[in-house]
Design a protein around this motif. Sequence first.
Motif, PDB file in Angstrom:
ATOM      1  N   GLY A   1       0.814  -1.210   0.000  1.00 13.27           N
ATOM      2  CA  GLY A   1       0.000   0.000   0.000  1.00 13.27           C
ATOM      3  C   GLY A   1       0.847   1.258   0.000  1.00 13.27           C
ATOM      4  N   LEU A   2       1.922   1.267   0.792  1.00 11.98           N
ATOM      5  CA  LEU A   2       2.809   2.429   0.813  1.00 11.98           C
ATOM      6  C   LEU A   2       3.488   2.631  -0.538  1.00 11.98           C
ATOM      7  CD1 LEU A   2       4.483   2.177   4.327  1.00 11.98           C
ATOM      8  CD2 LEU A   2       2.862   3.898   3.518  1.00 11.98           C
ATOM      9  N   LEU A   3       3.867   1.546  -1.196  1.00 13.01           N
ATOM     10  CA  LEU A   3       4.481   1.668  -2.527  1.00 13.01           C
ATOM     11  C   LEU A   3       3.498   2.236  -3.547  1.00 13.01           C
ATOM     12  CD1 LEU A   3       6.604  -1.594  -2.835  1.00 13.01           C
ATOM     13  CD2 LEU A   3       7.398   0.739  -2.468  1.00 13.01           C
TER      14      LEU A   3
ATOM     15  N   GLU B   1      -4.119  -0.081   2.453  1.00  9.79           N
ATOM     16  CA  GLU B   1      -3.706   0.131   3.845  1.00  9.79           C
ATOM     17  C   GLU B   1      -4.835  -0.217   4.820  1.00  9.79           C
ATOM     18  OE1 GLU B   1      -0.740   0.986   5.168  1.00  9.79           O
ATOM     19  OE2 GLU B   1       0.128   0.944   3.168  1.00  9.79           O
ATOM     20  N   VAL B   2      -6.049   0.181   4.506  1.00 14.98           N
ATOM     21  CA  VAL B   2      -7.189  -0.145   5.369  1.00 14.98           C
ATOM     22  C   VAL B   2      -7.383  -1.653   5.413  1.00 14.98           C
ATOM     23  CG1 VAL B   2      -9.701   0.051   5.578  1.00 14.98           C
ATOM     24  CG2 VAL B   2      -8.331   2.075   5.092  1.00 14.98           C
ATOM     25  N   TYR B   3      -7.268  -2.301   4.257  1.00 16.68           N
ATOM     26  CA  TYR B   3      -7.390  -3.756   4.207  1.00 16.68           C
ATOM     27  C   TYR B   3      -6.301  -4.417   5.050  1.00 16.68           C
ATOM     28  CZ  TYR B   3      -7.350  -8.517   2.426  1.00 16.68           C
ATOM     29  OH  TYR B   3      -7.360  -9.881   2.324  1.00 16.68           O
ATOM     30  N   ALA B   4      -5.080  -3.897   4.984  1.00 18.72           N
ATOM     31  CA  ALA B   4      -3.974  -4.467   5.757  1.00 18.72           C
ATOM     32  C   ALA B   4      -4.214  -4.334   7.252  1.00 18.72           C
ATOM     33  CB  ALA B   4      -2.664  -3.787   5.374  1.00 18.72           C
ATOM     34  N   ILE B   5      -4.827  -3.252   7.670  1.00 25.64           N
ATOM     35  CA  ILE B   5      -5.100  -3.058   9.089  1.00 25.64           C
ATOM     36  C   ILE B   5      -6.220  -3.988   9.556  1.00 25.64           C
ATOM     37  CG2 ILE B   5      -6.018  -1.402  10.776  1.00 25.64           C
ATOM     38  CD1 ILE B   5      -4.483   0.759   9.195  1.00 25.64           C
ATOM     39  N   LEU B   6      -7.242  -4.160   8.723  1.00 28.48           N
ATOM     40  CA  LEU B   6      -8.396  -4.976   9.114  1.00 28.48           C
ATOM     41  C   LEU B   6      -8.194  -6.467   8.886  1.00 28.48           C
ATOM     42  CD1 LEU B   6     -11.300  -2.736   7.782  1.00 28.48           C
ATOM     43  CD2 LEU B   6     -10.423  -2.915  10.112  1.00 28.48           C
ATOM     44  N   LEU B   7      -7.138  -6.864   8.189  1.00 27.67           N
ATOM     45  CA  LEU B   7      -6.872  -8.264   7.896  1.00 27.67           C
ATOM     46  C   LEU B   7      -6.562  -9.012   9.187  1.00 27.67           C
ATOM     47  CD1 LEU B   7      -6.410 -10.358   5.617  1.00 27.67           C
ATOM     48  CD2 LEU B   7      -4.021  -9.707   5.662  1.00 27.67           C
ATOM     49  N   ASN B   8      -7.218 -10.145   9.384  1.00 24.85           N
ATOM     50  CA  ASN B   8      -7.008 -10.948  10.581  1.00 24.85           C
ATOM     51  C   ASN B   8      -5.826 -11.881  10.355  1.00 24.85           C
ATOM     52  OD1 ASN B   8      -7.199 -12.374  12.921  1.00 24.85           O
ATOM     53  ND2 ASN B   8      -9.251 -13.186  12.546  1.00 24.85           N
ATOM     54  N   PRO B   9      -4.707 -11.679  11.059  1.00 20.91           N
ATOM     55  CA  PRO B   9      -3.528 -12.526  10.827  1.00 20.91           C
ATOM     56  C   PRO B   9      -3.688 -13.937  11.364  1.00 20.91           C
ATOM     57  CG  PRO B   9      -3.094 -11.020  12.615  1.00 20.91           C
ATOM     58  CD  PRO B   9      -4.443 -10.648  12.047  1.00 20.91           C
ATOM     59  N   ASP B  10      -4.601 -14.170  12.300  1.00 23.03           N
ATOM     60  CA  ASP B  10      -4.792 -15.486  12.904  1.00 23.03           C
ATOM     61  C   ASP B  10      -5.817 -16.332  12.180  1.00 23.03           C
ATOM     62  OD1 ASP B  10      -2.970 -14.789  14.864  1.00 23.03           O
ATOM     63  OD2 ASP B  10      -4.540 -13.922  16.134  1.00 23.03           O
ATOM     64  N   LYS B  11      -6.354 -15.853  11.088  1.00 25.29           N
ATOM     65  CA  LYS B  11      -7.413 -16.565  10.379  1.00 25.29           C
ATOM     66  C   LYS B  11      -6.943 -17.935   9.873  1.00 25.29           C
ATOM     67  CE  LYS B  11     -10.658 -15.961   6.561  1.00 25.29           C
ATOM     68  NZ  LYS B  11     -11.075 -15.101   5.476  1.00 25.29           N
ATOM     69  N   ASP B  12      -5.753 -17.996   9.283  1.00 22.31           N
ATOM     70  CA  ASP B  12      -5.253 -19.244   8.724  1.00 22.31           C
ATOM     71  C   ASP B  12      -4.744 -20.191   9.803  1.00 22.31           C
ATOM     72  OD1 ASP B  12      -5.820 -18.389   6.164  1.00 22.31           O
ATOM     73  OD2 ASP B  12      -3.835 -17.491   5.881  1.00 22.31           O
ATOM     74  N   SER B  13      -4.233 -19.677  10.912  1.00 19.60           N
ATOM     75  CA  SER B  13      -3.665 -20.537  11.941  1.00 19.60           C
ATOM     76  C   SER B  13      -4.738 -21.248  12.767  1.00 19.60           C
ATOM     77  CB  SER B  13      -2.751 -19.734  12.856  1.00 19.60           C
ATOM     78  OG  SER B  13      -3.489 -18.737  13.530  1.00 19.60           O
ATOM     79  N   LYS B  14      -5.994 -20.797  12.723  1.00 17.78           N
ATOM     80  CA  LYS B  14      -7.072 -21.433  13.477  1.00 17.78           C
ATOM     81  C   LYS B  14      -7.614 -22.667  12.784  1.00 17.78           C
ATOM     82  CE  LYS B  14      -8.677 -17.397  15.974  1.00 17.78           C
ATOM     83  NZ  LYS B  14      -9.782 -16.481  16.228  1.00 17.78           N
ATOM     84  N   LYS B  15      -7.363 -22.803  11.495  1.00 14.78           N
ATOM     85  CA  LYS B  15      -7.904 -23.948  10.749  1.00 14.78           C
ATOM     86  C   LYS B  15      -7.179 -25.225  11.058  1.00 14.78           C
ATOM     87  CE  LYS B  15      -9.783 -21.406   6.924  1.00 14.78           C
ATOM     88  NZ  LYS B  15      -9.783 -21.176   5.518  1.00 14.78           N
TER      89      LYS B  15
END
Length: 87
Positions: free
Chosen positions: A27-29, A73-87
């Motif tokens: 997003g910054l790029l 940037e908004v998507y990056a902030i709202l993205l849940n990083p633990d979504k894949d590790s819970k599966k």
Amino acid sequence: MGEQKRKDANRNDFIFGKKNYQFMFIGLLVIALGFILMSGGGSDDPNVFSPDIFSWRRIRLAPMLVLIGFGIEVYAILLNPDKDSKK
């Protein structure tokens, strides 16, 4: 048992995961590219008008890239990083 709880409480967890930071960097790029495309178009002589400031690149493309970058940037902030590790 109490010592284990203190160790868990003192452990530093990052708010964002690696995927969040990757999207933030992208997003910054995109935002930086938009501002770079928006620059220029001025005239060397202040008495001469330069129509280059009204080019399609500066009026349409660059602001669109900046807005898309802010959306990433908004998507990056709202993205849940633990979504894949819970599966």
